[in-house]
Design an enzyme around this catalytic site. Sequence first.
Site, PDB file in Angstrom:
ATOM      1  N   HIS A  96      71.736  58.535  32.516  1.00 27.66           N
ATOM      2  CA  HIS A  96      72.716  58.780  31.446  1.00 27.66           C
ATOM      3  C   HIS A  96      74.028  58.089  31.799  1.00 27.66           C
ATOM      4  O   HIS A  96      74.416  58.037  32.967  1.00 27.66           O
ATOM      5  CB  HIS A  96      72.929  60.283  31.258  1.00 27.66           C
ATOM      6  CG  HIS A  96      73.670  60.597  30.004  1.00 27.66           C
ATOM      7  ND1 HIS A  96      75.035  60.466  29.910  1.00 27.66           N
ATOM      8  CD2 HIS A  96      73.234  60.994  28.779  1.00 27.66           C
ATOM      9  CE1 HIS A  96      75.405  60.771  28.670  1.00 27.66           C
ATOM     10  NE2 HIS A  96      74.340  61.099  27.970  1.00 27.66           N
ATOM     11  N   GLU A  98      76.970  58.992  31.600  1.00 24.82           N
ATOM     12  CA  GLU A  98      77.928  59.834  32.334  1.00 24.82           C
ATOM     13  C   GLU A  98      77.603  59.864  33.821  1.00 24.82           C
ATOM     14  O   GLU A  98      78.502  59.959  34.653  1.00 24.82           O
ATOM     15  CB  GLU A  98      77.936  61.248  31.715  1.00 24.82           C
ATOM     16  CG  GLU A  98      78.603  61.237  30.344  1.00 24.82           C
ATOM     17  CD  GLU A  98      78.086  62.288  29.367  1.00 24.82           C
ATOM     18  OE1 GLU A  98      77.393  63.233  29.782  1.00 24.82           O
ATOM     19  OE2 GLU A  98      78.381  62.138  28.160  1.00 24.82           O
ATOM     20  N   GLU A 168      71.933  54.602  24.149  1.00 19.97           N
ATOM     21  CA  GLU A 168      73.133  55.375  23.848  1.00 19.97           C
ATOM     22  C   GLU A 168      74.358  54.503  24.084  1.00 19.97           C
ATOM     23  O   GLU A 168      74.792  54.341  25.232  1.00 19.97           O
ATOM     24  CB  GLU A 168      73.215  56.602  24.765  1.00 19.97           C
ATOM     25  CG  GLU A 168      72.045  57.544  24.632  1.00 19.97           C
ATOM     26  CD  GLU A 168      72.401  58.954  25.082  1.00 19.97           C
ATOM     27  OE1 GLU A 168      72.223  59.871  24.284  1.00 19.97           O
ATOM     28  OE2 GLU A 168      72.890  59.123  26.213  1.00 19.97           O
ATOM     29  N   GLY A 174      80.008  61.370  22.115  1.00 23.56           N
ATOM     30  CA  GLY A 174      81.042  62.400  22.057  1.00 23.56           C
ATOM     31  C   GLY A 174      82.311  61.949  21.351  1.00 23.56           C
ATOM     32  O   GLY A 174      83.340  62.626  21.420  1.00 23.56           O
ATOM     33  N   GLY A 236      76.340  67.032  21.640  1.00 21.88           N
ATOM     34  CA  GLY A 236      77.086  68.134  21.035  1.00 21.88           C
ATOM     35  C   GLY A 236      76.308  68.931  19.992  1.00 21.88           C
ATOM     36  O   GLY A 236      76.321  70.174  20.009  1.00 21.88           O
TER      37      GLY A 236
HETATM   38  P1  13P Z   1      76.834  63.317  21.610  1.00 27.79           P
HETATM   39  O1  13P Z   1      75.684  63.602  20.673  1.00 27.79           O
HETATM   40  O2  13P Z   1      77.649  64.536  21.915  1.00 27.79           O
HETATM   41  O3  13P Z   1      77.627  62.144  21.191  1.00 27.79           O
HETATM   42  O4  13P Z   1      76.146  62.927  23.025  1.00 27.79           O
HETATM   43  C1  13P Z   1      75.132  61.989  23.048  1.00 27.79           C
HETATM   44  C2  13P Z   1      74.549  61.981  24.400  1.00 27.79           C
HETATM   45  O5  13P Z   1      75.177  61.554  25.362  1.00 27.79           O
HETATM   46  C3  13P Z   1      73.197  62.520  24.573  1.00 27.79           C
HETATM   47  O6  13P Z   1      72.686  62.241  25.837  1.00 27.79           O
END
Ligand code: 13P
Length: 251
Positions: A96, A98, A168, A174, A236
């Site tokens: 991911h 992040e 993504e 987010g 989210g």
């Molecule tokens: P959001 O749907 O909050 O934008 O996040 C997407 C995400 O990172 C799913 O792994």
Amino acid sequence: MRKKIVAGNWKMNTTLGEGVGLAKDVNEALKNATPKCDVIICVPFTHLAPVNDVIDQNKLGLGAENCADHVKGAYTGEISAEMVASTGAKYVILGHSERRQYYGETSETLKEKVNLALANNLTPIFCIGEVLEERENGTYHDVVKNQIVEALFDLSAEDFGKIILAYEPVWAIGTGKTATDDQAEEIHAYIRGVIADKYGKEVADNTSILYGGSCKPSNAAQLFAKPNVDGGLIGGAALDAQSFMGIVNAF
Ligand code: 13P
């Protein structure tokens, strides 16, 4: 035929009580439903075993959000793929943005994680995606291709066939700023082409490629209508059973 999938990524949200409650709500909503896609929730490590106890995995798959890049041993605070599998989980999100951004995950470590996940019969949901600057300067195709090649292209065709990909774009996560359905389709088709060049058309056609980034009930149907978008990885909007089900029902 490749699967249609809607997967939730809860990230670092919900206490144990809240998480078990949310899982129960999603499980309940699916009980009498016949969704046109597989439904998965990926939850914090602490929640895996208790969530497994309250869901029917024939209807709602369970996954972790990460696993370690080592088998076992002196790695304080880490959770191995074997430990994840021992909770009953069947999936694991790997790579991911992040984790790449805040925890320094590289293609090298991700390669190990993918191998360990597969060795423990976990299905990796492998994330790729560019940052805003790379989208704007037009290098995003190469960025995404390199992420796939570096971490996954040493796999046999058989093992690659077990991977779920999630595109993504970091600029859409987010932020409320979703990629348009045309933007998603363009890069998903490109990704499928990259896979076809390496493993052939059949493997490419059978690979599920999910879209993630501000996906919600109001935009999911449009995204999922695109031929190369096989579902979504939801942040989210997965934290509320009703909105998550709204996305599931977009198929
Ligand atoms: P959001 O749907 O909050 O934008 O996040 C997407 C995400 O990172 C799913 O792994």
